[in-house]
Design an enzyme around this catalytic site. Structure first.
Site, PDB file in Angstrom:
ATOM      1  N   SER A 145      40.232  42.396  34.030  1.00 34.71           N
ATOM      2  CA  SER A 145      38.916  41.698  33.867  1.00 34.71           C
ATOM      3  C   SER A 145      38.066  42.717  35.019  1.00 34.71           C
ATOM      4  O   SER A 145      38.680  43.453  35.883  1.00 34.71           O
ATOM      5  CB  SER A 145      38.958  40.162  34.944  1.00 34.71           C
ATOM      6  N   TYR A 184      42.118  33.508  40.454  1.00 30.99           N
ATOM      7  CA  TYR A 184      41.967  34.496  38.881  1.00 30.99           C
ATOM      8  C   TYR A 184      41.706  35.821  39.622  1.00 30.99           C
ATOM      9  O   TYR A 184      42.366  36.806  38.956  1.00 30.99           O
ATOM     10  CB  TYR A 184      40.977  33.818  38.047  1.00 30.99           C
TER      11      TYR A 184
END
Length: 240
Positions: free
Chosen positions: A135, A148
């Site tokens: 990400s 996350y």
């Protein structure tokens, strides 16, 4: 890598980015088996002509069950796309610890366990690839989702180390760093979102071109900011 006839195991392939990757790989002639947790979505993908495996990758038992079902089949591309997002914001109350555990396992432990389990099969292929979807938040974190971000950053560093280990082998190690994409995971996120079809297209192109890393959409700008000043990059993302 020429994708025609390549055997691909794609995790998290029944929705979002993964679903679009599966469809685009199939158009290129690849033989895609995808995993997911939702039986209805898996059934829909099976009706599109994909091999599917129901798998919960948030724990060791689920990963081991997937590896057992895969067995000794060959694999050319392992694409670790499955992931979970969990809010972990003490400004909103006390987070649920078990939810964090599931996220950590699905996003970090599961890809490592799958790579370890499938490495013998990957080594046997003339040309193979491991693709880890991390990400843009692996570069700089968002305050609302530190779990996350930590898992994606961990997977990024694992990927960098693994690439160095395998640099003289038949296995290309690729990292894809998406921005915020218009998927169910990001429902309610007011940030401008990239269409999953375009995100998937750039990942597939990176595999075809044997790129080590693909920074997608706004992640490119974030990498520029990080190169200028890591504090600048963090200042951009921590607001979210």
């Amino acid at each position: 890598m020429e994708l025609a006839d390549k055997i691909v195991l794609l995790t998290g392939g029944s929705a979002g980015i993964g679903r679009e990757i599966a469809r685009q790989l199939k158009e290129k002639g690849a033989k895609v088996t995808l995993t997911g947790r939702n039986p209805e979505r898996l059934s829909a993908m099976h009706q599109e002509g994909f091999e599917v495996i129901e798998a919960d990758l948030s724990n060791a038992a689920g990963v081991d069950a997937l590896l057992k079902e895969w067995g000794n089949k060959g694999v050319d591309v392992l694409l670790n796309n499955a992931g979970q997002l969990v809010d972990h914001d003490f400004r909103e109350g006390n987070p649920v610890a078990d939810a964090a555990d599931d996220c950590i396992y699905a996003n970090l432990n599961a890809p490592i366990r799958l790579i370890t389990g499938l490495m013998p099969s990957l080594r046997k292929r003339p040309q193979a690839a491991i693709v880890n979807v991390t990400s843009g938040l692996a570069i700089a974190p968002a305050a609302r989702t530190p779990i996350y971000c930590a898992t994606k950053s961990g997977l990024r560093f694992y990927t960098l180390g693994l690439r160095e280990q395998l640099k003289d082998s038949n296995i290309r190690v690729i990292e894809a760093l998406p921005p915020v994409v218009d998927t169910q995971m990001n429902d309610g996120n007011p940030t401008k979102k990239m269409p999953p079809e375009e995100c998937a297209r750039q990942i597939v192109v990176a595999i075809e071109r044997n790129q080590d890393e693909v920074n997608i959409g706004m992640t490119k700008a974030l990498r520029v900011a990080e190169a200028i000043s890591p504090a600048l990059a963090r200042g951009i993302t921590l607001r979210f």
